[in-house]
Design a protein around this motif. Sequence first.
Motif, PDB file in Angstrom:
ATOM      1  N   LYS A   1       0.826  -1.204   0.000  1.00  0.00           N
ATOM      2  CA  LYS A   1       0.000   0.000   0.000  1.00  0.00           C
ATOM      3  C   LYS A   1       0.861   1.254   0.000  1.00  0.00           C
ATOM      4  CE  LYS A   1      -3.769   2.309   2.472  1.00  0.00           C
ATOM      5  NZ  LYS A   1      -4.708   2.241   3.617  1.00  0.00           N
ATOM      6  N   TRP A   2       2.004   1.204   0.720  1.00  0.00           N
ATOM      7  CA  TRP A   2       2.886   2.372   0.799  1.00  0.00           C
ATOM      8  C   TRP A   2       4.120   2.230  -0.081  1.00  0.00           C
ATOM      9  CZ3 TRP A   2       0.265   6.059   2.903  1.00  0.00           C
ATOM     10  CH2 TRP A   2      -0.690   5.762   3.882  1.00  0.00           C
ATOM     11  N   VAL A   3       4.646   1.034  -0.176  1.00  0.00           N
ATOM     12  CA  VAL A   3       5.890   0.827  -0.928  1.00  0.00           C
ATOM     13  C   VAL A   3       5.679   0.983  -2.424  1.00  0.00           C
ATOM     14  CG1 VAL A   3       7.759  -0.825  -1.375  1.00  0.00           C
ATOM     15  CG2 VAL A   3       6.759  -0.675   0.898  1.00  0.00           C
ATOM     16  N   GLN A   4       4.434   0.845  -2.877  1.00  0.00           N
ATOM     17  CA  GLN A   4       4.161   0.939  -4.303  1.00  0.00           C
ATOM     18  C   GLN A   4       4.403   2.340  -4.872  1.00  0.00           C
ATOM     19  OE1 GLN A   4       0.033   0.296  -5.301  1.00  0.00           O
ATOM     20  NE2 GLN A   4      -0.691   1.438  -3.521  1.00  0.00           N
ATOM     21  N   TYR A   5       4.338   3.372  -4.030  1.00  0.00           N
ATOM     22  CA  TYR A   5       4.430   4.739  -4.537  1.00  0.00           C
ATOM     23  C   TYR A   5       5.791   5.080  -5.153  1.00  0.00           C
ATOM     24  CZ  TYR A   5      -0.114   5.510  -2.417  1.00  0.00           C
ATOM     25  OH  TYR A   5      -1.443   5.424  -2.102  1.00  0.00           O
ATOM     26  N   PRO A   6       6.925   4.771  -4.486  1.00  0.00           N
ATOM     27  CA  PRO A   6       8.204   5.048  -5.161  1.00  0.00           C
ATOM     28  C   PRO A   6       8.399   4.219  -6.431  1.00  0.00           C
ATOM     29  CG  PRO A   6       8.546   3.879  -3.097  1.00  0.00           C
ATOM     30  CD  PRO A   6       7.120   4.322  -3.106  1.00  0.00           C
ATOM     31  N   ILE A   7       7.847   3.000  -6.463  1.00  0.00           N
ATOM     32  CA  ILE A   7       7.951   2.175  -7.671  1.00  0.00           C
ATOM     33  C   ILE A   7       7.133   2.795  -8.793  1.00  0.00           C
ATOM     34  CG2 ILE A   7       7.504  -0.101  -8.672  1.00  0.00           C
ATOM     35  CD1 ILE A   7       7.881  -1.268  -5.867  1.00  0.00           C
ATOM     36  N   PHE A   8       5.931   3.258  -8.458  1.00  0.00           N
ATOM     37  CA  PHE A   8       5.083   3.922  -9.456  1.00  0.00           C
ATOM     38  C   PHE A   8       5.755   5.194  -9.969  1.00  0.00           C
ATOM     39  CE2 PHE A   8       1.853   6.977 -10.738  1.00  0.00           C
ATOM     40  CZ  PHE A   8       1.061   6.222 -11.580  1.00  0.00           C
ATOM     41  N   LEU A   9       6.328   5.974  -9.055  1.00  0.00           N
ATOM     42  CA  LEU A   9       7.013   7.206  -9.446  1.00  0.00           C
ATOM     43  C   LEU A   9       8.223   6.899 -10.324  1.00  0.00           C
ATOM     44  CD1 LEU A   9       7.161  10.279  -9.181  1.00  0.00           C
ATOM     45  CD2 LEU A   9       8.520   9.965  -7.093  1.00  0.00           C
ATOM     46  N   GLY A  10       8.955   5.838  -9.981  1.00  0.00           N
ATOM     47  CA  GLY A  10      10.092   5.432 -10.805  1.00  0.00           C
ATOM     48  C   GLY A  10       9.648   5.007 -12.193  1.00  0.00           C
ATOM     49  N   GLY A  11       8.538   4.273 -12.270  1.00  0.00           N
ATOM     50  CA  GLY A  11       8.012   3.864 -13.572  1.00  0.00           C
ATOM     51  C   GLY A  11       7.581   5.053 -14.401  1.00  0.00           C
ATOM     52  N   LEU A  12       6.943   6.023 -13.754  1.00  0.00           N
ATOM     53  CA  LEU A  12       6.529   7.248 -14.453  1.00  0.00           C
ATOM     54  C   LEU A  12       7.740   8.014 -14.962  1.00  0.00           C
ATOM     55  CD1 LEU A  12       4.100   9.042 -15.217  1.00  0.00           C
ATOM     56  CD2 LEU A  12       4.384  10.197 -13.007  1.00  0.00           C
ATOM     57  N   SER A  13       8.786   8.059 -14.157  1.00  0.00           N
ATOM     58  CA  SER A  13      10.016   8.739 -14.573  1.00  0.00           C
ATOM     59  C   SER A  13      10.665   8.034 -15.760  1.00  0.00           C
ATOM     60  CB  SER A  13      11.003   8.795 -13.396  1.00  0.00           C
ATOM     61  OG  SER A  13      12.154   9.524 -13.738  1.00  0.00           O
ATOM     62  N   LEU A  14      10.546   6.709 -15.816  1.00  0.00           N
ATOM     63  CA  LEU A  14      11.085   5.958 -16.959  1.00  0.00           C
ATOM     64  C   LEU A  14      10.331   6.291 -18.241  1.00  0.00           C
ATOM     65  CD1 LEU A  14      11.656   2.447 -15.330  1.00  0.00           C
ATOM     66  CD2 LEU A  14      13.428   3.998 -16.165  1.00  0.00           C
ATOM     67  N   ILE A  15       9.023   6.501 -18.133  1.00  0.00           N
ATOM     68  CA  ILE A  15       8.239   6.897 -19.302  1.00  0.00           C
ATOM     69  C   ILE A  15       8.689   8.271 -19.797  1.00  0.00           C
ATOM     70  CG2 ILE A  15       5.937   7.529 -20.122  1.00  0.00           C
ATOM     71  CD1 ILE A  15       4.788   5.456 -18.203  1.00  0.00           C
ATOM     72  N   ILE A  16       8.868   9.202 -18.865  1.00  0.00           N
ATOM     73  CA  ILE A  16       9.325  10.546 -19.234  1.00  0.00           C
ATOM     74  C   ILE A  16      10.713  10.482 -19.868  1.00  0.00           C
ATOM     75  CG2 ILE A  16       9.980  12.815 -18.322  1.00  0.00           C
ATOM     76  CD1 ILE A  16       7.812  12.406 -16.172  1.00  0.00           C
ATOM     77  N   LEU A  17      11.589   9.655 -19.294  1.00  0.00           N
ATOM     78  CA  LEU A  17      12.935   9.497 -19.847  1.00  0.00           C
ATOM     79  C   LEU A  17      12.875   8.973 -21.277  1.00  0.00           C
ATOM     80  CD1 LEU A  17      16.032   9.484 -19.463  1.00  0.00           C
ATOM     81  CD2 LEU A  17      15.803   7.161 -18.542  1.00  0.00           C
ATOM     82  N   SER A  18      11.992   8.002 -21.523  1.00  0.00           N
ATOM     83  CA  SER A  18      11.842   7.452 -22.872  1.00  0.00           C
ATOM     84  C   SER A  18      11.333   8.504 -23.847  1.00  0.00           C
ATOM     85  CB  SER A  18      10.893   6.250 -22.848  1.00  0.00           C
ATOM     86  OG  SER A  18      11.413   5.215 -22.046  1.00  0.00           O
ATOM     87  N   LEU A  19      10.429   9.363 -23.378  1.00  0.00           N
ATOM     88  CA  LEU A  19       9.938  10.467 -24.215  1.00  0.00           C
ATOM     89  C   LEU A  19      11.064  11.439 -24.546  1.00  0.00           C
ATOM     90  CD1 LEU A  19       6.518  11.198 -22.456  1.00  0.00           C
ATOM     91  CD2 LEU A  19       6.827  10.294 -24.767  1.00  0.00           C
ATOM     92  N   LEU A  20      11.920  11.729 -23.568  1.00  0.00           N
ATOM     93  CA  LEU A  20      13.046  12.637 -23.803  1.00  0.00           C
ATOM     94  C   LEU A  20      14.038  12.036 -24.796  1.00  0.00           C
ATOM     95  CD1 LEU A  20      13.723  13.911 -20.159  1.00  0.00           C
ATOM     96  CD2 LEU A  20      12.703  15.196 -22.047  1.00  0.00           C
ATOM     97  N   MET A  21      14.282  10.732 -24.687  1.00  0.00           N
ATOM     98  CA  MET A  21      15.180  10.076 -25.640  1.00  0.00           C
ATOM     99  C   MET A  21      14.577  10.071 -27.040  1.00  0.00           C
ATOM    100  SD  MET A  21      16.978   6.935 -23.555  1.00  0.00           S
ATOM    101  CE  MET A  21      15.500   6.287 -22.786  1.00  0.00           C
ATOM    102  N   THR A  22      13.256   9.941 -27.108  1.00  0.00           N
ATOM    103  CA  THR A  22      12.572   9.994 -28.401  1.00  0.00           C
ATOM    104  C   THR A  22      12.706  11.375 -29.019  1.00  0.00           C
ATOM    105  OG1 THR A  22      10.977   8.356 -27.636  1.00  0.00           O
ATOM    106  CG2 THR A  22      10.363   9.654 -29.570  1.00  0.00           C
TER     107      THR A  22
END
Length: 287
Positions: free
Chosen positions: A94-115
């Motif tokens: 319930k609590w530990v999922q938030y940094p993982i979700f934020l990390g996943g979101l950051s990976l999407i943004i990183l992929s957009l920047l590389m694109t």
Amino acid sequence: MKQLNLKVLLKISVCLIFIGRAWQHLFWDAPYRSFFWDEALLKPIIEGLFNTTWYEYVTSERTDWYIQSSIRINGFIYLIAAIATLFIHQKNRKWVQYPIFLGGLSLIILSLLMTKEKFYHIAQFFEHSIQFGLPFVLLYSFKKKATYKTIVTTLKVLIAVTFVSHGLYAFGFYPVPGKFIDMVIHIFGCSETTAISFLYIAGILDFIIAVLIFIPKVSKFALWYAIVWGLLTAFARIVANFYIDFPWQSIHQNLYGVLYRLPHGLVPFITLLLILPTFNLFKKEVQ
């Protein structure tokens, strides 16, 4: 026990992605300047709202400090996400999922920047599908409504999209990256012409595998190929760029790229385990 082993493999794969990206952001660089130095996009904002000329903005040490700081902050986000990935379980999700979700979101943004950095080649974004998609698969696997069929189908889609996108570059639909050619030449000691031909064939195989993994009777053989090819392309980054005269520097400069690409081989392995009859215990427990 079989379910546990598969969950552990999934967690290790996600952790490797986060660790590799954390290493990159904390010690090297990331393409954030492709956004922050986009004159067409940001010049009206910089000059209109901040009363600063574009030249002053792009040459300012303060601007560079902010960009570098944003890169380092994202590095720490990835590091925290990697730690959270290792410790997440059913009771604390319930609590530990938030940094993982934020990390996943950051990976999407990183992929957009590389694109963006690669002239908006759509394949550049989807080539990282396994990397930015896997954290969300991990989070989904902890939900009570998680199903075997959804997990397997999602993993196959991530594999297929990643391999097709990689194949579009190797095949030559987009200009073949010079780093691809250089890696083949350095590893096999062949000519540039041979390297291009090798990549062309590899690209065609990427397309074929992306289809075969969805065909039940041959999917396990296609997944075995994906496992081997995914791991080889990951380790190629360090094999092709390792110099015996500078061993530690070679490792420091290239190992992070190996880490976040290892799931390109591990995810097909997880998928293979999921579809094998001997691992049907996992299927029963997530249905």
